[in-house]
Design a protein around this motif. Sequence first.
Motif, PDB file in Angstrom:
ATOM      1  N   GLU A 156       0.828  -1.211   0.000  1.00  6.69           N
ATOM      2  CA  GLU A 156       0.000   0.000   0.000  1.00  6.69           C
ATOM      3  C   GLU A 156       0.858   1.256   0.000  1.00  6.69           C
ATOM      4  N   ALA A 157       1.935   1.233   0.796  1.00  4.94           N
ATOM      5  CA  ALA A 157       2.822   2.399   0.860  1.00  4.94           C
ATOM      6  C   ALA A 157       3.541   2.616  -0.468  1.00  4.94           C
TER       7      ALA A 157
ATOM      8  N   VAL B 212       2.565   1.776  -3.449  1.00  7.89           N
ATOM      9  CA  VAL B 212       1.639   2.296  -4.468  1.00  7.89           C
ATOM     10  C   VAL B 212       1.553   3.816  -4.367  1.00  7.89           C
ATOM     11  N   ARG B 213       1.448   4.320  -3.150  1.00  6.86           N
ATOM     12  CA  ARG B 213       1.371   5.773  -2.969  1.00  6.86           C
ATOM     13  C   ARG B 213       2.655   6.459  -3.420  1.00  6.86           C
TER      14      ARG B 213
ATOM     15  N   GLU C 230       2.799   6.284  -7.282  1.00  9.31           N
ATOM     16  CA  GLU C 230       1.850   7.227  -7.891  1.00  9.31           C
ATOM     17  C   GLU C 230       2.361   8.658  -7.771  1.00  9.31           C
ATOM     18  N   THR C 231       2.926   8.992  -6.623  1.00  9.09           N
ATOM     19  CA  THR C 231       3.468  10.337  -6.428  1.00  9.09           C
ATOM     20  C   THR C 231       4.637  10.594  -7.370  1.00  9.09           C
TER      21      THR C 231
ATOM     22  N   ASP D 138      -2.644  18.682  -0.104  1.00  9.85           N
ATOM     23  CA  ASP D 138      -1.192  18.576   0.099  1.00  9.85           C
ATOM     24  C   ASP D 138      -0.714  19.532   1.183  1.00  9.85           C
TER      25      ASP D 138
ATOM     26  N   LYS E 284      -1.889   9.001   9.420  1.00  5.28           N
ATOM     27  CA  LYS E 284      -2.228   9.040   8.000  1.00  5.28           C
ATOM     28  C   LYS E 284      -2.932  10.354   7.681  1.00  5.28           C
TER      29      LYS E 284
ATOM     30  N   ILE F  75      -5.913  11.585   4.823  1.00  5.01           N
ATOM     31  CA  ILE F  75      -6.893  11.073   3.864  1.00  5.01           C
ATOM     32  C   ILE F  75      -7.614  12.269   3.264  1.00  5.01           C
TER      33      ILE F  75
END
Length: 382
Positions: free
Chosen positions: A142-143, A145-146, A149-150, A248, A266, A268
């Motif tokens: 999961e981490a 993927v973030r 994507e960034t 952001d 986190k 969200i």
Amino acid sequence: MSPGDSAGRGADVDFAGEGLLDGLEDEAQRSARLELLTGLHRDGVSLEELRRAVADERLALLPVERLLAGEAHYTAAQVAERAGVEVERVLAGRRALGLPVPSLDAVAYDDEDVEAALRAEALRAAGISDKGVLELARVSGEAMVRIAETMRTLVAEAFLTRGRDELALGRLFAEFLRVTGPTTGPALAYAFNQHLRQIIASDMVSRAELAEGRIEGGQEVTVCFADLVGFTSLGERIDAEELGAVADRLAEMARDIAVAPVRLVKTIGDAAMFVSREPEPMLDAAIELVGAAEEADDLPQLRAGVALGSALSRGGDWYGRPVNLASRVTGIARAGSVLATEDLRDATGDERYRWSYAGERALKGVRHPIKVYRARVSPAGD
């Protein structure tokens, strides 16, 4: 057929006849795509894969994808044999990472897959349970993927300038990866080590738990949620890029506020979640964060809810009554305020804070009405 297409052919393939140059009226763009298609096909990319890449508008990314992809040598069973594990462990680990699982007879794995299976076995040999290994893989996936994507977004913003054709973009992306690839692993390892050190330093595992050799089912923690007021309606008035910049900005402020023993769990979108073993630093951080948003010109107002109680940490997240309470209390807080439960007020006292009774409120998902109080720093506590 335009002369610049060389009849639209590259090697032995008529790319124009296959429709892979359709929609490109500019001669330079057609020529650049033809060169990119020809080079990729010569390097072994099938015509079907080229068709999919053009249809998905990712042709310029194919050179990077090929650079990232290892050369497949093994089936899942062969990976398991080389790592000395059962094939189901290989498949379960891949699923936990969020990666597609090829068919059992597909030659779709490379040497990195073998190394990943060996690393998982090293964790088991060190005492981590099967469930724990898969949980770590899930959270890591999961981490990653973030992060991926960034990175993709940042690279696209840097290189997707008007006038660059697909061939130039493909080369730029590939060169960027060649330069930055060797530094990415050490950078991620550095961030991991630093965060792990902070978590250990904040004593998230108590001495009593260490003495007993196990983690208790729950830990006494203070949980805080903070969210942007009117974020949904704001999304109706500004474009997605501006809305993303607001989210952001909140994430940046949340990271700055989270100083040990307060930890950012986190963010969200329009909300941030924090946890601390000590209530006063958490309450101070919540008041500071809401106050900082009040002074910021580029943010809507914030509101925060804070609760105290026993919660369980799993997979980098937290679960339990104070998590639910903090979230629900945030939902009833006024813009620009910090609202806390009675337990938290009693745990922090009146010397550092000024408390205003905000009533007894029935909260969704909470069995009994809860007394809540607005918290401010008292003049004596400034």
